[in-house]
Design a protein around this motif. Structure first.
Motif, short mmCIF file in Angstrom:
data_model
loop_
_atom_site.label_atom_id
_atom_site.label_comp_id
_atom_site.label_asym_id
_atom_site.label_seq_id
_atom_site.Cartn_x
_atom_site.Cartn_y
_atom_site.Cartn_z
N GLY A 105 -19.75 9.67 -10.23
CA GLY A 105 -20.75 9.17 -9.06
C GLY A 105 -21.13 7.98 -9.72
N ASP A 106 -20.31 6.91 -9.19
CA ASP A 106 -20.83 5.46 -9.46
C ASP A 106 -21.27 4.60 -8.58
N GLU A 107 -22.24 5.07 -7.61
CA GLU A 107 -23.10 6.03 -7.96
C GLU A 107 -23.20 7.07 -7.18
N CYS A 108 -21.90 7.13 -6.23
CA CYS A 108 -21.93 8.15 -5.22
C CYS A 108 -20.88 8.88 -5.72
N LEU A 109 -20.63 10.10 -5.25
CA LEU A 109 -19.55 10.99 -5.70
C LEU A 109 -18.19 10.24 -5.44
N SER A 110 -17.18 9.96 -6.60
CA SER A 110 -16.39 9.14 -6.83
C SER A 110 -14.91 9.71 -7.09
N GLY A 111 -14.52 11.13 -6.81
CA GLY A 111 -13.43 11.68 -6.94
C GLY A 111 -13.14 12.09 -8.61
N ASP A 112 -11.83 12.67 -8.39
CA ASP A 112 -11.68 13.12 -9.85
C ASP A 112 -10.81 12.27 -10.96
N SER A 113 -10.86 11.05 -10.73
CA SER A 113 -10.08 10.17 -11.73
C SER A 113 -11.05 9.87 -12.96
N PRO A 114 -10.13 9.88 -14.20
CA PRO A 114 -10.76 9.53 -15.20
C PRO A 114 -11.15 8.31 -15.73
N ILE A 115 -11.01 7.21 -14.68
CA ILE A 115 -11.48 5.71 -14.76
C ILE A 115 -12.51 5.61 -13.59
#
Ligand code: ZN
Length: 613
Positions: A259-269
């Motif tokens: 969350g950057d800053e809402c939910l942002s997926g499963d990516s490691p970056i």
């Protein structure tokens, strides 16, 4: 009915590495924020002109238990100065927050939920008898206020947070209007059951929304569990459903969600906001106390030992707003594209208040509340909840009882529970067996990981109960054919050499000056590797340093076979690694590299694919 209750800070103390961690916190930013940060030092809560909303309550929520857990007289006196000013500022009609009568209609009542929660925490720590009446009057005023001006904004999204002080005051006063207030808040507040029942946020969107805001989700994990107490039996099924949705679509390799800053997926970056970490930890602590379901304590430990320390510098003077699982540099992204969906280009810098100051105020609760969750009170005795070194001293049936957990866990795999009773005392000691263990034994008898072992005995004198665990090193599968190494409660990352560059400046009248300055961090060693087949060797030092999550001397390291691959920077971004390598074709010989606990890293590569054969 709530299953477990918390002990207070007179009864429960941290020991071993956890006490060292609290001392690091006390000697760094957290223990000095009222000296260096205007939003605390000159807050409206104490008669100044700076923030008069969430920042002082957030800070006190960690600073108060920190001061009492360490019996630090100076900090206890400084906390009392704030509490005295807040109590003195209460209006005749019960209004507690620092604003004028004209400002009340537009004041976001979220800060009241927070300060009432903090006041009750202060009451538990200090026994200050003024407090319950102050909170009682403020809740009565809240009921009148929201009948006229329904809750909006943060108070709307976080309505359930107010249930915590409401339930505590109800336990003392037993007046029905308190439950009516709770139901009124629920009626006016955000409907998480409806939102998650028809969930629109499986894919990340580049838009700031209350419904997918990462801190709101971190807090709301406990909404279902807390609200169930209004209807009767404790029930965490909605909390579990919500968490499964979050992990399925936005889960990270370290047991949290982005969350950057809402939910942002499963990516490691993609990033995860620090407030999201500390609030999810607190939600798990509350849910474990409400239900006794061990999954919540497992979730709590995973965050406490990995995501929390990773996003705060080992000396705890600086922190990030957003942490990345694959974080090979922390430099301002200005001049290129911004990886963060709705946060600024400096959100992953370590500093005083990178991006925004909420985390500066709110990270303080992480370790002290975790320490307060090591032992909990059950109807029939004592529960070892989150595992870490701690000592409980209490009275059961008129007998003085002490239970000490002697352990290096999560850096060690055994716990000695030293139980002392000053006379015959019949109670149950419940031991939670972490689900991350491959196998476990209690006093030599097999115990099932993920369960709770109950020892009902007549204790007398000193007894030692030994919990021994085995941890397997394993590669855990992640999306996009990537893997992460776990062993027991810890996630491991490739340690990357670091060069820290100091940034001292003044912005908006807030000074950044060493040691409370900002930092950019650049890699000084290669990080472009894929896993290679082969054995992993585990090395343990058997000791934890005075900074438990020091990058320079981790208590456990792994030697992991890897091979260089072609893994470049993400095009158009300033020093962000590509989400996956450009190729997994080996570009050199297999070698072993040191992997250290994720929580001990600042720069790291964590999600990694296997090289082609
Ligand atoms: Zn924050």
């Amino acid at each position: 009915m709530q299953k477990y209750r918390l002990f207070n800070t007179t009864e429960l103390k941290a020991s071993g590495w956890l006490r060292k961690q609290l001392e690091v916190q006390a000697n760094s930013l957290s223990g000095n924020l009222d000296k260096v940060w205007p939003d605390i030092r000159e807050s409206r809560w104490i008669g100044g002109n700076w923030d008069g909303w969430e920042r002082v309550p957030y800070w006190l929520d960690g600073f108060i238990p920190l001061a009492y857990l360490l019996d630090d007289e100076d900090k206890i006196a400084r906390a009392k100065k704030y509490i005295d000013a807040i109590v003195a500022g209460q209006c005749e009609d019960g209004w507690l927050c620092p604003c004028t009568v004209e400002e009340r209609a537009k004041y976001d009542m979220w800060a009241l939920y927070l300060i009432d929660k903090v006041l009750m925490l202060y009451y538990d720590c200090s026994g200050d008898e003024r407090i319950p009446e102050v909170v009682y009057k403020s809740l009565k005023n809240l009921k009148d206020h929201i009948e006229q001006y329904p809750i909006f904004a943060w108070a709307h999204a976080r309505w359930f947070e107010c249930l915590l002080p409401i339930f505590q005051i109800y336990d003392m006063y037993k007046e029905e209007w308190l439950l009516d207030l709770a139901k009124l808040l629920r009626a006016q507040g955000m409907k998480y059951e409806e939102i998650y029942g028809d969930w629109k946020y499986k894919e990340p969107i580049n838009q700031w929304l209350w419904e997918s805001h990462v801190v709101n989700q971190g807090m709301a994990i406990k909404e279902g569990g807390l609200a169930s107490l209004l209807d009767g039996e404790a029930d965490d099924s909605f909390s579990e459903f919500m968490l499964n949705q979050l992990f399925t679509y936005h889960g990270t390799a370290v047991g949290h969600f982005t969350g950057d800053e809402c939910l942002s997926g499963d990516s490691p970056i993609q990033g995860t906001e620090l407030c999201g970490v500390t609030e999810a930890m607190f939600s798990y602590e509350v849910l474990y106390a409400i239900t006794g379901n061990p999954i919540w304590a497992d979730r709590l430990e995973k965050l406490a030992f990995n995501a929390l320390p990773a996003t705060i510098s080992p000396d705890m003077w600086s922190h990030q707003y957003d942490q990345l699982v694959n974080q090979v540099a922390c430099v301002n992204l200005a001049g290129g594209n911004n990886i963060f969906r709705t946060n600024s280009t400096e959100s992953h810098l370590f500093g005083l208040e990178p991006n925004f100051g909420c985390c500066t105020a709110n990270f303080n609760q992480g370790w002290p509340k975790f320490a307060m969750s090591t032992f909990m009170k059950s109807d029939d005795g004592i529960v070892s909840a989150a595992i870490a070194p701690a000592k409980l001293t209490t009275v059961i049936g008129g007998v003085n009882v002490a239970v000490e957990s002697e352990t290096l866990y999560p850096f060690g795999s055994s716990v000695n529970y030293i139980v002392t009773a000053d006379g015959e005392c019949d109670f149950t000691l419940s031991l939670r067996i972490p689900a991350c263990a491959a196998s476990a034994k209690v006093d030599g008898e097999d115990a099932e990981p993920g369960t709770i072992v109950t020892l009902k005995r007549v204790w007398n004198g000193t007894s030692v109960v030994k919990l021994e665990m085995d941890f397997d090193v394993k590669y855990v599968s992640r999306p996009r054919d990537m893997f992460v190494i776990e062993r027991g409660p810890l996630v491991y990352s490739l340690a990357i050499g670091e060069e820290w560059s100091k940034l001292e400046y003044v912005r908006n009248n807030v000074e950044r000056k060493f040691p409370y300055c900002d930092w950019e961090i650049r890699p000084t060693t290669d990080w472009q590797f894929a896993f290679a087949k082969g054995d992993i060797a585990v090395s343990e030092t058997g000791a934890v340093s005075d900074m438990p999550f020091d990058t320079a001397c981790p208590p456990i390291t792994l030697d992991v076979p890897v091979v260089p691959v072609n893994w470049g920077w993400k095009e158009g971004y300033n020093m962000i690694a590509n989400m996956v390598p450009d190729s997994v074709k080996p570009e050199g010989d297999v070698r072993t590299m040191k992997f250290i606990p994720y929580g001990s890293t600042t720069l790291r590569l964590t999600e990694i694919p296997f090289a082609a054969e």
